[in-house]
Design an enzyme around this catalytic site. Structure first.
Site, mmCIF file in Angstrom:
data_model
loop_
_atom_site.group_PDB
_atom_site.id
_atom_site.type_symbol
_atom_site.label_atom_id
_atom_site.label_comp_id
_atom_site.label_asym_id
_atom_site.label_seq_id
_atom_site.Cartn_x
_atom_site.Cartn_y
_atom_site.Cartn_z
ATOM 1 N N HIS A 158 -9.621 -6.267 -3.488
ATOM 2 C CA HIS A 158 -10.069 -5.433 -4.827
ATOM 3 C C HIS A 158 -11.344 -5.941 -5.694
ATOM 4 O O HIS A 158 -11.388 -5.377 -6.537
ATOM 5 C CB HIS A 158 -8.777 -5.550 -5.610
ATOM 6 C CG HIS A 158 -7.502 -4.792 -5.063
ATOM 7 N ND1 HIS A 158 -7.481 -3.529 -4.411
ATOM 8 C CD2 HIS A 158 -6.045 -5.232 -4.659
ATOM 9 C CE1 HIS A 158 -6.638 -3.239 -4.037
ATOM 10 N NE2 HIS A 158 -5.534 -4.160 -4.124
ATOM 11 N N ASP A 193 -4.065 -3.107 4.364
ATOM 12 C CA ASP A 193 -3.227 -3.669 3.209
ATOM 13 C C ASP A 193 -2.817 -2.242 2.670
ATOM 14 O O ASP A 193 -3.434 -1.149 2.785
ATOM 15 C CB ASP A 193 -3.978 -4.076 2.176
ATOM 16 C CG ASP A 193 -3.225 -4.825 1.098
ATOM 17 O OD1 ASP A 193 -2.987 -6.050 0.981
ATOM 18 O OD2 ASP A 193 -2.920 -3.868 0.255
ATOM 19 N N HIS A 195 -2.476 -1.055 -0.217
ATOM 20 C CA HIS A 195 -3.452 -0.717 -1.362
ATOM 21 C C HIS A 195 -4.840 -0.238 -0.826
ATOM 22 O O HIS A 195 -5.490 -1.142 0.047
ATOM 23 C CB HIS A 195 -3.704 -1.803 -2.274
ATOM 24 C CG HIS A 195 -2.011 -2.171 -3.089
ATOM 25 N ND1 HIS A 195 -1.375 -3.362 -2.674
ATOM 26 C CD2 HIS A 195 -1.312 -1.388 -3.785
ATOM 27 C CE1 HIS A 195 -0.437 -3.163 -3.278
ATOM 28 N NE2 HIS A 195 -0.264 -2.175 -4.097
ATOM 29 N N ASP A 282 1.754 -5.822 3.012
ATOM 30 C CA ASP A 282 2.426 -5.184 1.813
ATOM 31 C C ASP A 282 2.756 -3.543 2.370
ATOM 32 O O ASP A 282 3.719 -2.866 1.283
ATOM 33 C CB ASP A 282 1.789 -5.215 0.472
ATOM 34 C CG ASP A 282 0.486 -5.147 0.441
ATOM 35 O OD1 ASP A 282 -0.231 -4.529 1.539
ATOM 36 O OD2 ASP A 282 -0.238 -5.377 -0.512
HETATM 37 ZN ZN LIG Z 1 -1.929 -4.890 -1.407
#
Ligand SMILES: [Zn+2]
Length: 340
Positions: A158, A193, A195, A282
C-alpha cells in the site's frame, strides 16, 4: 527455498489504529511473524537473516523527502508538546493549492494516506530491514534460485513513492522488482493479497517495463476504496501494463484461483524475466480483515499455479492477520510450491 527474516523487525509493534470512528488495537503485530515462521516450520523450512543493502535501493522507488520523513518522523514527533507515543496523521492536503509543510504534523499528513500506519521508535529501522528482506529474496533469485521468500514486516504494497498507508511504509515488492529490473528487461508483480496493491500500481503506473497485476476483493466498499477497479490500466508508457481483477466480496476458492489463472495468462503474454509475488494470506475466510472467503487448501492450489509459470520468483509477504489459520495458510502455500 531460502527464506529471509530480520528478527529486529519485531521491534515495530504499532499500537494505534483508527477504524470506523474507533481507536482500536493495530492489527499488524509481531505475533504475525511468529505464526508465519511456524508455518514455514510446518513446511520444513527455516529462515536466515538478510544482508544489509545500500539505501540507494530505497531511493530507486521512494522520494528523498519521504525517506527523510520516515527517518526522522518519530524523533520530531516526540519533540511536540502533548504528543502521542506514535506518529499518526490527523490532517491531509486537499484542494488545488498545496505547499509542502515544514512541521512534522503537516508532513505526516502529506506522507500518510490513513491512520493505519503509525510509526513508533523502531518503525524506520524495521521498515529498512523489511526492505532488506525483500531485496535478499530478489538477490537470491538473481543468483540463480528458482524462488526465495521474504517474511517482511511491515508489509509494503500500500506504500506509494512518497505516501505510507495501510500498515505499509516502504514498498518492499516494488523495491524487489526494481532490483530484479537491473537484471531483466521486463519484470512482473503479481499481488494476491485480499486488498488491492494500490502502492505498487501507483509506483509503476507510467512504466511499461514492470507489469503490475492485482487480484483482490472489490474496493467500492473495502480498503483501499479509491483504486482497484478494472478500468485502471496505466498511463503513458505504462498504458496496458496494469491489470486489476477485482472479485465480489466473499468470493470463494474457484473464482479466486480462476482469477489467478487469468493474471498468469497476462503475465505470460508480457514475457517477463522474473516475477515478484506479493503474497498476502488475508484472502482467507477467517482473516480478521475478511474480504474474500478462500480456504486453506486454495493457497496450495495458488502456489502450484504460480510456480507453474516457471519464472524466477521473489515471494514477498504482505498481509494476513492474526487467526489460528495463519500458519497453516503459509505452510499450505509452501508445500504446494515445493510440490511443483
Ligand atoms: Zn491485505
Amino acid at each position: 527455498m531460502r527464506c529471509f527474516f530480520a528478527p529486529e523487525t519485531d521491534a515495530h509493534d504499532p499500537r494505534f489504529y483508527l477504524v470506523r470512528g474507533q481507536v482500536a488495537a493495530n492489527k499488524e503485530l509481531p505475533q504475525r511473524a511468529a505464526l508465519l515462521i511456524e508455518g514455514l516450520a510446518q513446511a520444513g523450512m527455516t529462515t536466515e537473516a538478510p544482508a544489509h543493502f545500500p539505501e540507494a535501493a530505497l531511493s530507486a522507488i521512494h522520494s528523498d523527502r519521504y525517506l527523510d520523513f520516515l527517518r526522522h518522523a518519530h524523533a520530531e514527533w516526540q519533540a511536540l508538546p502533548d504528543q502521542g507515543a506514535e506518529v499518526v496523521a490527523n490532517v491531509h492536503p486537499a484542494g488545488p493549492v498545496r505547499a509542502y509543510p515544514k512541521g512534522i504534523v503537516g508532513r505526516a499528513g502529506w506522507h500518510m494516506a490513513d491512520a493505519a500506519c503509525p510509526m513508533g521508535p523502531h518503525s524506520w529501522a524495521a521498515a529498512r530491514r523489511s526492505a532488506d528482506t525483500a531485496l535478499a529474496a530478489a538477490q537470491a533469485v538473481v543468483d540463480g534460485a528458482r524462488a526465495a521468500y521474504a517474511l517482511c514486516r511491515p508489509p509494503g504494497h500500500h506504500a506509494l513513492a512518497e505516501v505510507a498507508g495501510g500498515h505499509c511504509l516502504l514498498n518492499n515488492a516494488a523495491i524487489a522488482a526494481q532490483h530484479l529490473r537491473r537484471h531483466h528487461d521486463r519484470v512482473a508483480v503479481l499481488d494476491i493479497d485480499v486488498h488491492h496493491g494500490n502502492g505498487t500500481q501507483g509506483i509503476f503506473w507510467t512504466r511499461g517495463d514492470v507489469l503490475t497485476v492485482s487480484v483482490h476483493a472489490e474496493t467500492s466498499a473495502y480498503y483501499p476504496f479509491f483504486t482497484g477497479y478494472a478500468d485502471e490500466t496505466g498511463e503513458g508508457d505504462g498504458k496496458g501494463a496494469n491489470l486489476n481483477i477485482p472479485l465480489p466480496r466473499d468470493e470463494t476458492d474457484d473464482a479466486w484461483c480462476a482469477a489467478i489463472e487469468t493474471a498468469l495468462a497476462r503475465i505470460a503474454a508480457f514475457n517477463p524475466g522474473a516475477l515478484v509475488l506479493s503474497l498476502g494470506l488475508d484472502a482467507h475466510e477467517a482473516d480478521p480483515l475478511r474480504g474474500l472467503a478462500v480456504t486453506t487448501p486454495a493457497f496450495g492450489t495458488a502456489a502450484r499455479l504460480i510456480a507453474g509459470a516457471n519464472l524466477p520468483t521473489a515471494i514477498v509477504q504482505e498481509g494476513g492477520y492474526l487467526s489460528r489459520h495463519l500458519s497453516a495458510n503459509l505452510s499450505a502455500f509452501m508445500i504446494g510450491w515445493n510440490s511443483h
